[in-house]
Design an enzyme around this catalytic site. Structure first.
Site, PDB file in Angstrom:
ATOM      1  N   HIS A   9       0.831  -1.210   0.000  1.00 24.43           N
ATOM      2  CA  HIS A   9       0.000   0.000   0.000  1.00 24.43           C
ATOM      3  C   HIS A   9       0.870   1.266   0.000  1.00 24.43           C
ATOM      4  CE1 HIS A   9       0.896   0.832   4.238  1.00 24.43           C
ATOM      5  NE2 HIS A   9       0.739  -0.467   4.454  1.00 24.43           N
ATOM      6  N   ARG A  60      -6.038   0.809   4.195  1.00 26.40           N
ATOM      7  CA  ARG A  60      -4.923   1.327   3.396  1.00 26.40           C
ATOM      8  C   ARG A  60      -4.643   0.454   2.171  1.00 26.40           C
ATOM      9  NH1 ARG A  60      -3.381  -0.954   8.170  1.00 26.40           N
ATOM     10  NH2 ARG A  60      -1.509  -2.277   8.304  1.00 26.40           N
ATOM     11  N   GLU A  86      -2.012  -7.411   7.195  1.00 27.23           N
ATOM     12  CA  GLU A  86      -0.626  -7.295   7.632  1.00 27.23           C
ATOM     13  C   GLU A  86      -0.341  -8.239   8.798  1.00 27.23           C
ATOM     14  OE1 GLU A  86       2.309  -7.037   7.221  1.00 27.23           O
ATOM     15  OE2 GLU A  86       2.971  -4.942   7.330  1.00 27.23           O
ATOM     16  N   HIS A 175       0.623  -5.589   2.328  1.00 24.85           N
ATOM     17  CA  HIS A 175       1.417  -4.879   3.313  1.00 24.85           C
ATOM     18  C   HIS A 175       2.859  -5.387   3.288  1.00 24.85           C
ATOM     19  CE1 HIS A 175      -2.501  -3.624   4.985  1.00 24.85           C
ATOM     20  NE2 HIS A 175      -2.855  -4.838   4.589  1.00 24.85           N
TER      21      HIS A 175
END
Length: 236
Positions: A9, A60, A86, A175
């Site tokens: 991201h 995100r 993540e 992530h």
């Protein structure tokens, strides 16, 4: 040749504040949105148009994937999956790097951050994570990169790999730590190699996969000098 586009991201509000994010649901900054749009333009210019797109459930990553897909002439839906979230940073989440080092010591924090098998301590309150997993699933609470890879492997086996029967190019927006863990799998790296891996934000990482879905070639799209400089860093 099957292609997988891995995409970290863009800059988030927690990145800007140098906080451990993990499953904290931080949005992109204005710069992060611009980075994501630039990633989409790079893919379009390279003729790499995803036929299927996935992201984690975290804002995100979703915002990054949506900005990329908005640049594409072929409109496809975005599929989200919690297994692409993540690495869960346990008690480090929401803390700045300095706060974490003051509480646990820099050596311990760097070990949790950089190495493959070390996991940070769990958070006392993990209730927010329960909202990000399906009913009946116990969310992680402090994960090593190895545990993160194992969690994501279910998504690869059940969703991503079977989809290559229908699609040649797929996009996975997620992530940095999750992508570091996946790179160990895709590139057949030894676990200790993860200690040198970093992933530039919103920079398309193209992997060309063989019939076993391992990478025979991988490369980043974008300014090669800037990318090379970023890749010389160590995970902080």
């Amino acid at each position: 040749m099957k292609k997988l586009i891995l995409l970290r991201h863009g800059q988030s509000t927690y990145n800007l504040a140098h906080r451990f994010t993990g499953w904290a649901d931080a949005p992109l900054t204005a710069q992060g949105h611009a980075q994501a749009t630039q990633a989409g333009e790079l893919l379009k210019e390279a003729g790499l148009l995803p036929q299927a797109a996935y992201s984690s459930c975290l804002l995100r990553a979703r915002q990054t994937a949506q900005a990329v897909l908005a640049c594409m002439p072929n409109k496809i839906p975005l599929q989200t999956d919690w297994r692409l979230n993540e690495r869960h940073y346990g008690d480090l989440q929401d803390k700045t790097r300095q706060e974490a080092a003051q509480k646990y010591g820099l050596t311990a924090v760097l070990s949790w951050r950089q190495t493959f098998f070390c996991a940070p301590p769990p958070a006392d309150d993990n209730s927010a994570a329960k909202k990000l997993v399906p009913a009946g699933v116990v969310p992680p609470n402090g994960e090593s990169l190895h545990q993160t890879q194992q969690r994501a492997a279910g998504f690869l086996d059940q969703v991503l790999f079977p989809a290559y029967k229908y699609y040649d190019i797929q996009l996975l927006a997620a992530h940095e730590d999750l992508l570091r863990a996946l790179a160990v799998y895709f590139k057949k790296l030894p676990p200790q190699a993860v200690e040198e891996l970093v992933v530039p934000p919103a920079t398309p990482w193209v992997m060309e996969l063989d019939d076993t879905c391992h990478a025979v070639k991988d490369y980043f799209l974008g300014n090669q000098q800037e990318i090379a400089a970023f890749l010389k860093r160590r995970p902080e």
